[in-house]
Design a protein around this motif. Structure first.
Motif, PDB file in Angstrom:
ATOM      1  N   LYS A  51       0.826  -1.212   0.000  1.00 31.64           N
ATOM      2  CA  LYS A  51       0.000   0.000   0.000  1.00 31.64           C
ATOM      3  C   LYS A  51       0.856   1.256   0.000  1.00 31.64           C
ATOM      4  N   ILE A  52       1.955   1.223   0.723  1.00 40.16           N
ATOM      5  CA  ILE A  52       2.858   2.373   0.763  1.00 40.16           C
ATOM      6  C   ILE A  52       3.489   2.585  -0.610  1.00 40.16           C
ATOM      7  N   GLU A  53       3.903   1.502  -1.245  1.00 35.99           N
ATOM      8  CA  GLU A  53       4.487   1.604  -2.585  1.00 35.99           C
ATOM      9  C   GLU A  53       3.474   2.167  -3.576  1.00 35.99           C
ATOM     10  N   SER A  54       2.250   1.696  -3.481  1.00 29.76           N
ATOM     11  CA  SER A  54       1.186   2.194  -4.359  1.00 29.76           C
ATOM     12  C   SER A  54       0.933   3.681  -4.104  1.00 29.76           C
ATOM     13  N   GLY A  55       0.906   4.058  -2.835  1.00 31.15           N
ATOM     14  CA  GLY A  55       0.669   5.461  -2.479  1.00 31.15           C
ATOM     15  C   GLY A  55       1.774   6.379  -2.948  1.00 31.15           C
ATOM     16  N   THR A  56       3.010   5.941  -2.799  1.00 36.40           N
ATOM     17  CA  THR A  56       4.120   6.790  -3.251  1.00 36.40           C
ATOM     18  C   THR A  56       4.106   6.925  -4.772  1.00 36.40           C
ATOM     19  N   SER A  57       3.754   5.850  -5.454  1.00 38.78           N
ATOM     20  CA  SER A  57       3.670   5.908  -6.909  1.00 38.78           C
ATOM     21  C   SER A  57       2.577   6.880  -7.356  1.00 38.78           C
ATOM     22  N   LYS A  58       1.439   6.819  -6.698  1.00 41.96           N
ATOM     23  CA  LYS A  58       0.334   7.728  -7.032  1.00 41.96           C
ATOM     24  C   LYS A  58       0.695   9.174  -6.705  1.00 41.96           C
ATOM     25  N   ALA A  59       1.392   9.384  -5.591  1.00 40.19           N
ATOM     26  CA  ALA A  59       1.809  10.741  -5.217  1.00 40.19           C
ATOM     27  C   ALA A  59       2.758  11.323  -6.255  1.00 40.19           C
ATOM     28  N   LYS A  60       3.706  10.504  -6.707  1.00 44.77           N
ATOM     29  CA  LYS A  60       4.639  10.968  -7.746  1.00 44.77           C
ATOM     30  C   LYS A  60       3.895  11.293  -9.035  1.00 44.77           C
ATOM     31  N   GLY A  61       2.948  10.456  -9.395  1.00 40.83           N
ATOM     32  CA  GLY A  61       2.150  10.705 -10.593  1.00 40.83           C
ATOM     33  C   GLY A  61       1.348  11.989 -10.485  1.00 40.83           C
ATOM     34  N   ALA A  62       0.799  12.251  -9.306  1.00 40.38           N
ATOM     35  CA  ALA A  62       0.038  13.479  -9.088  1.00 40.38           C
ATOM     36  C   ALA A  62       0.930  14.706  -9.215  1.00 40.38           C
ATOM     37  N   VAL A  63       2.141  14.617  -8.667  1.00 31.18           N
ATOM     38  CA  VAL A  63       3.080  15.738  -8.771  1.00 31.18           C
ATOM     39  C   VAL A  63       3.460  15.951 -10.234  1.00 31.18           C
ATOM     40  N   ASP A  64       3.732  14.862 -10.948  1.00 30.15           N
ATOM     41  CA  ASP A  64       4.088  14.983 -12.367  1.00 30.15           C
ATOM     42  C   ASP A  64       2.953  15.616 -13.165  1.00 30.15           C
ATOM     43  N   HIS A  65       1.735  15.226 -12.844  1.00 24.76           N
ATOM     44  CA  HIS A  65       0.573  15.773 -13.556  1.00 24.76           C
ATOM     45  C   HIS A  65       0.375  17.256 -13.238  1.00 24.76           C
ATOM     46  N   PHE A  66       0.600  17.629 -11.987  1.00 21.46           N
ATOM     47  CA  PHE A  66       0.401  19.013 -11.545  1.00 21.46           C
ATOM     48  C   PHE A  66       1.521  19.938 -11.996  1.00 21.46           C
ATOM     49  N   ALA A  67       2.723  19.406 -12.054  1.00 17.11           N
ATOM     50  CA  ALA A  67       3.905  20.225 -12.310  1.00 17.11           C
ATOM     51  C   ALA A  67       3.917  20.767 -13.729  1.00 17.11           C
ATOM     52  N   ALA A  68       4.165  22.049 -13.823  1.00 15.29           N
ATOM     53  CA  ALA A  68       4.361  22.678 -15.120  1.00 15.29           C
ATOM     54  C   ALA A  68       5.797  22.450 -15.540  1.00 15.29           C
ATOM     55  N   LYS A  69       6.002  22.307 -16.802  1.00 15.21           N
ATOM     56  CA  LYS A  69       7.366  22.176 -17.301  1.00 15.21           C
ATOM     57  C   LYS A  69       8.067  23.510 -17.116  1.00 15.21           C
TER      58      LYS A  69
END
Length: 76
Positions: A51-69
């Motif tokens: 669950k922790i691995e899944s959560g960290t993966s989702k958090a990274k994906g959310a940051v990537d999606h939110f982050a502007a280049k």
């Protein structure tokens, strides 16, 4: 212009700035997410590793999606 219009404008400005900063510091944020996940995993003695691995993966994906280049320094 009303108070709500001013607040909406400021909120959009802050969102854009946060997105820009997340884009510039994406690697640092990913590192801290990993470090936090590892600390939580250690504290729970590996009981929730999946669950922790899944959560960290989702958090990274959310940051990537939110982050502007990041913009090129030569452009405005």
């Amino acid at each position: 212009m009303g108070l709500m219009d001013n607040l909406k404008g400021k909120a959009e400005e802050l969102k854009d700035k946060a997105s820009e900063l997340a884009g510039k510091h994406n690697e640092k944020i990913d590192h801290m997410v990993e470090k936090t996940g590892s600390a939580v995993d250690k504290a729970t003695k590996g009981k929730y590793s999946d669950k922790i691995e899944s959560g960290t993966s989702k958090a990274k994906g959310a940051v990537d999606h939110f982050a502007a280049k990041p913009k090129d320094e030569g452009q405005s």
